[in-house]
Design a protein around this motif. Structure first.
Motif, PDB file in Angstrom:
ATOM      1  N   LEU A 246       8.572   0.890  10.664  1.00 25.61           N
ATOM      2  CA  LEU A 246       8.797   1.959   9.690  1.00 25.61           C
ATOM      3  C   LEU A 246       8.834   1.344   8.290  1.00 25.61           C
ATOM      4  N   LEU A 247       7.921   1.774   7.437  1.00 25.35           N
ATOM      5  CA  LEU A 247       7.891   1.322   6.045  1.00 25.35           C
ATOM      6  C   LEU A 247       8.603   2.368   5.196  1.00 25.35           C
ATOM      7  N   THR A 248       9.564   1.938   4.400  1.00 26.09           N
ATOM      8  CA  THR A 248      10.420   2.872   3.671  1.00 26.09           C
ATOM      9  C   THR A 248      10.454   2.554   2.185  1.00 26.09           C
TER      10      THR A 248
ATOM     11  N   MET B  26       8.431   7.470   3.954  1.00 29.16           N
ATOM     12  CA  MET B  26       8.662   6.782   5.222  1.00 29.16           C
ATOM     13  C   MET B  26       7.372   6.870   6.022  1.00 29.16           C
ATOM     14  N   ARG B  27       6.858   5.719   6.411  1.00 33.12           N
ATOM     15  CA  ARG B  27       5.563   5.706   7.085  1.00 33.12           C
ATOM     16  C   ARG B  27       5.645   4.839   8.339  1.00 33.12           C
ATOM     17  N   LYS B  28       5.255   5.413   9.478  1.00 29.74           N
ATOM     18  CA  LYS B  28       5.187   4.658  10.718  1.00 29.74           C
ATOM     19  C   LYS B  28       3.807   4.013  10.839  1.00 29.74           C
ATOM     20  N   CYS B  29       3.798   2.747  11.251  1.00 33.21           N
ATOM     21  CA  CYS B  29       2.512   2.071  11.442  1.00 33.21           C
ATOM     22  C   CYS B  29       2.708   0.821  12.285  1.00 33.21           C
ATOM     23  N   VAL B  30       1.613   0.215  12.718  1.00 36.60           N
ATOM     24  CA  VAL B  30       1.662  -1.031  13.482  1.00 36.60           C
ATOM     25  C   VAL B  30       1.806  -2.191  12.498  1.00 36.60           C
TER      26      VAL B  30
ATOM     27  N   ASP C  22       0.827  -1.206   0.000  1.00 35.93           N
ATOM     28  CA  ASP C  22       0.000   0.000   0.000  1.00 35.93           C
ATOM     29  C   ASP C  22       0.862   1.257   0.000  1.00 35.93           C
ATOM     30  N   THR C  23       1.942   1.218   0.768  1.00 40.30           N
ATOM     31  CA  THR C  23       2.841   2.373   0.840  1.00 40.30           C
ATOM     32  C   THR C  23       3.522   2.616  -0.498  1.00 40.30           C
TER      33      THR C  23
ATOM     34  N   PHE D 162      13.654   0.362  -3.924  1.00 42.39           N
ATOM     35  CA  PHE D 162      13.971  -0.488  -2.779  1.00 42.39           C
ATOM     36  C   PHE D 162      12.973  -0.174  -1.685  1.00 42.39           C
ATOM     37  N   CYS D 163      12.122  -1.152  -1.334  1.00 42.62           N
ATOM     38  CA  CYS D 163      11.136  -0.902  -0.275  1.00 42.62           C
ATOM     39  C   CYS D 163      11.222  -2.009   0.773  1.00 42.62           C
ATOM     40  N   PHE D 164      11.102  -1.611   2.035  1.00 38.03           N
ATOM     41  CA  PHE D 164      11.335  -2.560   3.123  1.00 38.03           C
ATOM     42  C   PHE D 164      10.701  -2.072   4.414  1.00 38.03           C
ATOM     43  N   SER D 165      10.680  -2.986   5.394  1.00 40.33           N
ATOM     44  CA  SER D 165      10.166  -2.656   6.726  1.00 40.33           C
ATOM     45  C   SER D 165      11.262  -2.873   7.762  1.00 40.33           C
ATOM     46  N   VAL D 166      11.207  -2.084   8.821  1.00 44.56           N
ATOM     47  CA  VAL D 166      12.015  -2.336  10.018  1.00 44.56           C
ATOM     48  C   VAL D 166      11.108  -2.113  11.225  1.00 44.56           C
TER      49      VAL D 166
END
Length: 430
Positions: A425-427, A409-413, A239-240, A363-367
């Motif tokens: 953090l979705l980047t 950059m999106r913060k979410c649960v 979605d991001t 390049f998209c990823f989560s941390v």
């Protein structure tokens, strides 16, 4: 000449692994002699290792039959306890009774004592005193189990047992050059997190730990992650990416409705393919989708899903140098969902991705997010449950260092952990 029961037993014992021939030999032996307790117990273990879920009922039946045939054999009771696994309710009660009986038969049985202690809800001090009287430095596997048991219960005991493993295995490595079962690297990793709270002490989880974790977890991974932990990172990351799609991705390549299509996608740490299911819709008609993961058991599930053109079993930090990845590069899109939790230092990843992306590649990823005020001077921390969290500032710093532009950059649960929201953090970088 027809084989006797003793011949079949010797043949089965000499065979290695979980192969069909060994299973068939044991089945034949049990048909020939239904009172052969050891054959039933061995077959129970082999079937469980082949497929713990599908074979659980038969394995437990065989193990229980074996005990009824030889009630004074502690080894058979331990085998049943292992098959019962973590257990809860009646299953846990049966496991504890099996171990209690094994210890009544043989008080010096270290395997039974350690399993009884580590299966107890509260530390049984009498059992632990018994363990201290019979354990030696050479019992590194048991010391490792005890280190894990005490990790969240008793810091000093934890450090002692992991310390024994590290010391003994250093000698083994010096003599043989081999870190058997990765015990040295795993114990050193846990020891560092206990001694320093994980703050700057370690840079990644040991490969052997990750492989071992998912070896038994793979069959139930999807259910546990989605149903129990409310895991939704792949969809959130997709979605991001879609929200940031304008100006992101290969030019002149769309689905006719303005949506971006990618001719080559790389999924780092693809696991069972949960991320592949979400992102495969972004693949162009002649596109190539490659998955890479360290766990062979997880890749079996990913291949069954059919999301990927190919899955490679490799460490994601160094996969950029292998032929199977180089042959498909450059990539239009590289994704990494919930995999950087096993890596603290991400420099090798950023360097590898940068060298493998094509023009306008994404390049998209989560941390999992480490809040600035909690991290202190550290860019990342290994939490007590062996998952790394990273600062947003660290991701921004790496992006600049390796020439990426931060698109979003999106913060979410991302999921739940023990009922508590895990903020990530979705980047999106290009």
């Amino acid at each position: 000449m027809e084989e006797s029961g003793s011949d079949l037993w010797e043949s089965a014992r000499k065979m290695k692994g979980l192969g069909d021939e060994r299973v068939a030999t044991l089945e034949k032996l049990i048909g020939f002699n239904p009172h052969h307790a050891r054959a039933k117990s061995l077959l129970a273990i082999i079937l469980a290792n082949r497929n713990a879920v599908a074979n659980r009922s038969r394995s437990l039946e065989l193990a229980r039959d074996a005990i009824s045939l030889r009630p004074d054999d502690a080894t058979l009771r331990i085998a049943l306890a292992r098959l019962l696994g973590e257990g809860e309710g009646e299953t846990l009660e049966e496991k504890m009774l099996a171990l209690e009986s094994a210890l009544e038969i043989d008080q010096t049985n270290l395997e039974a004592a350690v399993m009884y202690l580590t299966s107890s809800k509260n530390c049984d001090e009498v059992t632990y005193e018994n363990i201290k009287n019979i354990i030696t430095d050479k019992d590194v596997n048991r010391h490792y189990e005890l280190g894990g048991y005490f990790r969240r219960r008793d810091k000093e005991r934890c450090k002692y047992h992991y310390g024994v493993v590290v010391r003994v295995m250093e000698g083994v490595i010096a003599d043989t050059g081999r870190d058997v079962k990765g015990l040295h690297s795993k114990a050193k990793f846990w020891l560092a997190t206990v001694e320093k709270g994980g703050e700057g002490a370690v840079e990644r989880c040991p490969k052997e730990y990750v492989v071992g974790l998912y070896k038994g977890f793979a069959p139930t991974f999807d259910h546990t992650l989605v149903e129990k932990l409310h895991y939704k990172t792949p969809q959130l990351l997709l979605d991001t990416l879609m929200a940031a799609a304008e100006g992101v991705g290969p030019e002149g390549d769309s689905d006719g409705d303005g949506g971006k299509k990618y001719s080559s996608i790389l999924d780092l740490g693809c696991g069972t393919g949960l991320s592949g299911l979400r992102f495969k819709g972004l693949l162009g008609e002649e596109g190539s989708f490659l998955g890479v993961d360290l766990s062979p058991e997880m890749l079996v599930k990913a291949n069954e899903r059919g999301c990927y053109d190919e899955c490679l079993c490799h460490d994601i930090e160094t996969c950029f140098n292998i032929e199977g990845v180089r042959a498909r590069a450059p990539f239009d899109l590289v994704i990494a969902c919930d995999v950087f939790v096993y890596l603290g230092n991400l420099e090798n990843i950023f360097q590898g991705v940068k060298g493998s992306l094509g023009v306008n590649g994404v390049f998209c990823f989560s941390v999992e997010l480490l809040e600035e005020e909690k991290g202190g001077k550290y860019n990342y921390i290994c939490q007590t449950f062996a998952r790394f969290s990273h600062k947003q500032e660290y991701i921004v710093q790496l992006a600049a260092e390796y020439g990426f532009e931060v698109v979003e950059m999106r913060k979410c649960v991302l999921r739940k952990n023990a009922g508590v929201d895990v903020v990530g953090l979705l980047t999106i970088l290009k």
